[in-house]
Write an enzyme that holds these catalytic residues in place. Structure first.
Site, PDB file in Angstrom:
ATOM      1  N   ASP A  12       1.864  15.867  -9.015  1.00 55.17           N
ATOM      2  CA  ASP A  12       2.695  16.021  -7.811  1.00 55.17           C
ATOM      3  C   ASP A  12       3.451  14.727  -7.497  1.00 55.17           C
ATOM      4  OD1 ASP A  12       3.752  17.424  -5.692  1.00 55.17           O
ATOM      5  OD2 ASP A  12       2.064  17.019  -4.354  1.00 55.17           O
ATOM      6  N   GLY A  13       4.628  14.911  -6.912  1.00 56.94           N
ATOM      7  CA  GLY A  13       5.403  13.762  -6.449  1.00 56.94           C
ATOM      8  C   GLY A  13       6.696  13.535  -7.204  1.00 56.94           C
ATOM      9  N   ARG A  16       9.891  13.688  -4.791  1.00 58.24           N
ATOM     10  CA  ARG A  16      10.037  12.487  -3.947  1.00 58.24           C
ATOM     11  C   ARG A  16      10.459  11.281  -4.784  1.00 58.24           C
ATOM     12  NH1 ARG A  16       4.259  12.816  -1.671  1.00 58.24           N
ATOM     13  NH2 ARG A  16       4.216  14.523  -3.167  1.00 58.24           N
ATOM     14  N   TRP A  17       9.923  11.163  -5.982  1.00 61.47           N
ATOM     15  CA  TRP A  17      10.295  10.043  -6.867  1.00 61.47           C
ATOM     16  C   TRP A  17      11.787  10.110  -7.189  1.00 61.47           C
ATOM     17  CZ3 TRP A  17      12.565   8.842 -11.454  1.00 61.47           C
ATOM     18  CH2 TRP A  17      12.257   7.606 -12.048  1.00 61.47           C
ATOM     19  N   HIS A  29      11.692  15.249 -11.832  1.00 58.35           N
ATOM     20  CA  HIS A  29      11.000  16.157 -12.764  1.00 58.35           C
ATOM     21  C   HIS A  29      11.168  15.662 -14.197  1.00 58.35           C
ATOM     22  CE1 HIS A  29      10.010  18.859  -9.590  1.00 58.35           C
ATOM     23  NE2 HIS A  29      11.245  19.209  -9.327  1.00 58.35           N
ATOM     24  N   SER A  57       3.496  26.547  -9.634  1.00 55.82           N
ATOM     25  CA  SER A  57       2.573  27.439  -8.922  1.00 55.82           C
ATOM     26  C   SER A  57       3.274  28.734  -8.533  1.00 55.82           C
ATOM     27  CB  SER A  57       2.050  26.746  -7.658  1.00 55.82           C
ATOM     28  OG  SER A  57       3.056  26.691  -6.672  1.00 55.82           O
ATOM     29  N   GLU A  59       3.517  29.721  -5.707  1.00 47.17           N
ATOM     30  CA  GLU A  59       4.235  29.406  -4.460  1.00 47.17           C
ATOM     31  C   GLU A  59       5.535  28.656  -4.728  1.00 47.17           C
ATOM     32  OE1 GLU A  59       0.897  28.878  -4.914  1.00 47.17           O
ATOM     33  OE2 GLU A  59       0.338  30.630  -3.704  1.00 47.17           O
ATOM     34  N   ARG A  63      11.097  27.640  -3.859  1.00 44.08           N
ATOM     35  CA  ARG A  63      12.046  26.511  -3.960  1.00 44.08           C
ATOM     36  C   ARG A  63      13.452  27.000  -4.281  1.00 44.08           C
ATOM     37  NH1 ARG A  63       8.920  21.312  -6.445  1.00 44.08           N
ATOM     38  NH2 ARG A  63       7.047  21.573  -5.189  1.00 44.08           N
ATOM     39  N   LEU A 123      -6.829  18.324 -29.210  1.00 47.22           N
ATOM     40  CA  LEU A 123      -6.734  18.431 -27.745  1.00 47.22           C
ATOM     41  C   LEU A 123      -6.065  19.747 -27.391  1.00 47.22           C
ATOM     42  CD1 LEU A 123      -6.794  17.090 -24.840  1.00 47.22           C
ATOM     43  CD2 LEU A 123      -4.477  16.309 -25.329  1.00 47.22           C
ATOM     44  N   LEU A 180      -5.623  21.280  -2.707  1.00 52.63           N
ATOM     45  CA  LEU A 180      -5.704  21.911  -4.031  1.00 52.63           C
ATOM     46  C   LEU A 180      -4.512  22.813  -4.342  1.00 52.63           C
ATOM     47  CD1 LEU A 180      -9.519  22.742  -4.243  1.00 52.63           C
ATOM     48  CD2 LEU A 180      -8.300  20.811  -5.243  1.00 52.63           C
TER      49      LEU A 180
HETATM   50  C1  IPE Z   1       1.408  21.830  -6.535  1.00 47.76           C
HETATM   51  O1  IPE Z   1       2.363  20.997  -6.004  1.00 47.76           O
HETATM   52  C2  IPE Z   1       1.952  22.582  -7.699  1.00 47.76           C
HETATM   53  C3  IPE Z   1       2.286  21.787  -8.874  1.00 47.76           C
HETATM   54  C4  IPE Z   1       2.071  20.526  -9.031  1.00 47.76           C
HETATM   55  C5  IPE Z   1       2.865  22.519  -9.940  1.00 47.76           C
HETATM   56  P1  IPE Z   1       3.234  21.430  -4.748  1.00 47.76           P
HETATM   57  O2  IPE Z   1       4.089  20.275  -4.412  1.00 47.76           O
HETATM   58  O3  IPE Z   1       3.904  22.715  -4.993  1.00 47.76           O
HETATM   59  O4  IPE Z   1       2.130  21.646  -3.635  1.00 47.76           O
HETATM   60  P2  IPE Z   1       2.280  21.727  -2.062  1.00 47.76           P
HETATM   61  O5  IPE Z   1       3.282  22.789  -1.769  1.00 47.76           O
HETATM   62  O6  IPE Z   1       2.742  20.394  -1.592  1.00 47.76           O
HETATM   63  O7  IPE Z   1       0.915  22.049  -1.552  1.00 47.76           O
HETATM   64  C1  IPE Z   2       5.368  18.474  -8.641  1.00 41.40           C
HETATM   65  O1  IPE Z   2       6.275  17.666  -7.993  1.00 41.40           O
HETATM   66  C2  IPE Z   2       6.008  19.328  -9.683  1.00 41.40           C
HETATM   67  C3  IPE Z   2       6.159  20.735  -9.279  1.00 41.40           C
HETATM   68  C4  IPE Z   2       5.634  21.294  -8.230  1.00 41.40           C
HETATM   69  C5  IPE Z   2       6.974  21.547 -10.139  1.00 41.40           C
HETATM   70  P1  IPE Z   2       7.018  18.151  -6.701  1.00 41.40           P
HETATM   71  O2  IPE Z   2       8.303  18.762  -7.087  1.00 41.40           O
HETATM   72  O3  IPE Z   2       6.154  18.985  -5.838  1.00 41.40           O
HETATM   73  O4  IPE Z   2       7.297  16.764  -5.980  1.00 41.40           O
HETATM   74  P2  IPE Z   2       7.265  16.465  -4.434  1.00 41.40           P
HETATM   75  O5  IPE Z   2       5.890  16.786  -3.957  1.00 41.40           O
HETATM   76  O6  IPE Z   2       8.291  17.346  -3.794  1.00 41.40           O
HETATM   77  O7  IPE Z   2       7.582  15.031  -4.333  1.00 41.40           O
HETATM   78 MG    MG Z   3       4.860  18.498  -4.324  1.00 43.20          MG
END
Ligand code: IPE
Ligand code: IPE
Ligand code: MG
Length: 225
Positions: A12-13, A16-17, A29, A57, A59, A63, A123, A180
């Site tokens: 995750d992140g 934002r990065w 990404h 996910s 969810e 996006r 792996l 989670l």
């Molecule tokens: C969780 O990250 C899903 C993946 C890393 C693929 P999200 O960024 O979608 O999670 P929430 O919405 O902040 O909980």
């Molecule tokens: C996780 O990074 C990757 C996916 C969910 C596809 P995010 O896209 O959720 O990054 P943030 O949380 O918005 O920074």
């Molecule tokens: Mg995220």
């Protein structure tokens, strides 16, 4: 010392990065792919058998369409570009999630990657794509009912995507978020969880190794004293 068979990661992140450094979520990404390779290589070095990566996910469909398309294209290009490297590295690729509703072209590339790496055994990288833990569990229960079997832990586990894979020893979530997000809710029942403040593209080999070392010295009780 605890042996490490299976590491699961919520990567995750990225968004934002990308916004912070390149004014574009998608750039984040793209940068995140490098971290995936670092973690894969280090897992091989450390003789970890399974690496499960949360890539998309159920969810994440909420996006913007442009971001979703970018993510799928990024994965497709990664698989095409890196397939020889994956084969040589002994990496077996597998996808877990509700894969049938993904774009057909992507599905074809995913099948190609699974097929070409199927005999590898250094792996196993499980990529969770259109993955949701709640629907995974519901689906398992439906199958058990349909087959008129008993609801037992074993029968549930045998009908999850992770059938035959040991539960994760370690879960890492980067991006300074402590939840989670519908990932492996059943499988993580006894997993050691590490939350990392750094955003996924900034997560590096040293950070990964630090978590592996921390894990090794933990006392795992599994309910005992
Ligand atoms: C969780 O990250 C899903 C993946 C890393 C693929 P999200 O960024 O979608 O999670 P929430 O919405 O902040 O909980
Ligand atoms: C996780 O990074 C990757 C996916 C969910 C596809 P995010 O896209 O959720 O990054 P943030 O949380 O918005 O920074
Ligand atoms: Mg995220």
């Amino acid at each position: 010392m605890n042996p490490i068979k299976h590491v699961a990661i919520i990567m995750d992140g990225n968004g934002r990065w990308g916004e912070k450094y390149k004014n574009s979520r998608n750039a984040g990404h793209k940068a995140g792919v490098n971290t995936v390779e670092i973690v894969m290589n280090e897992s091989i070095k450390k003789k970890i058998q399974y690496l499960t990566l949360y890539a998309f996910s159920t969810e994440n469909w909420k996006r913007p369409k442009k971001e979703i398309t970018f993510l799928f294209t990024l994965l497709e290009n990664f698989l095409i570009k890196k397939i020889d490297q994956l084969i040589k590295g002994g990496i077996k690729i597998r996808f877990i999630g509700n894969l049938k509703i993904l774009p057909k072209k992507l599905q074809k590339t995913m099948k190609m990657a699974e097929k070409k790496t199927s005999i590898n055994n250094k792996l196993e990288v499980n990529i969770a794509l259109n993955y949701g833990s709640k629907s995974e569990i519901i689906n398992a229960i439906k199958v058990i009912n349909k087959n008129q079997k008993k609801i037992t832990e074993k029968n549930i586990e045998d009908n999850l995507y992770t059938k035959n894979i040991p539960n994760p020893d370690i879960l890492i979530r980067t991006g300074n978020t402590q939840r989670l997000s519908n990932f492996l809710l059943w499988q993580l029942a006894y997993t050691e969880i590490f939350f990392e403040k750094k955003l996924w593209p900034d997560f590096n080999k040293k950070d990964f190794k630090n978590f592996l070392n921390k894990f090794k010295s933990l006392k795992r009780n599994f309910g005992l004293i």
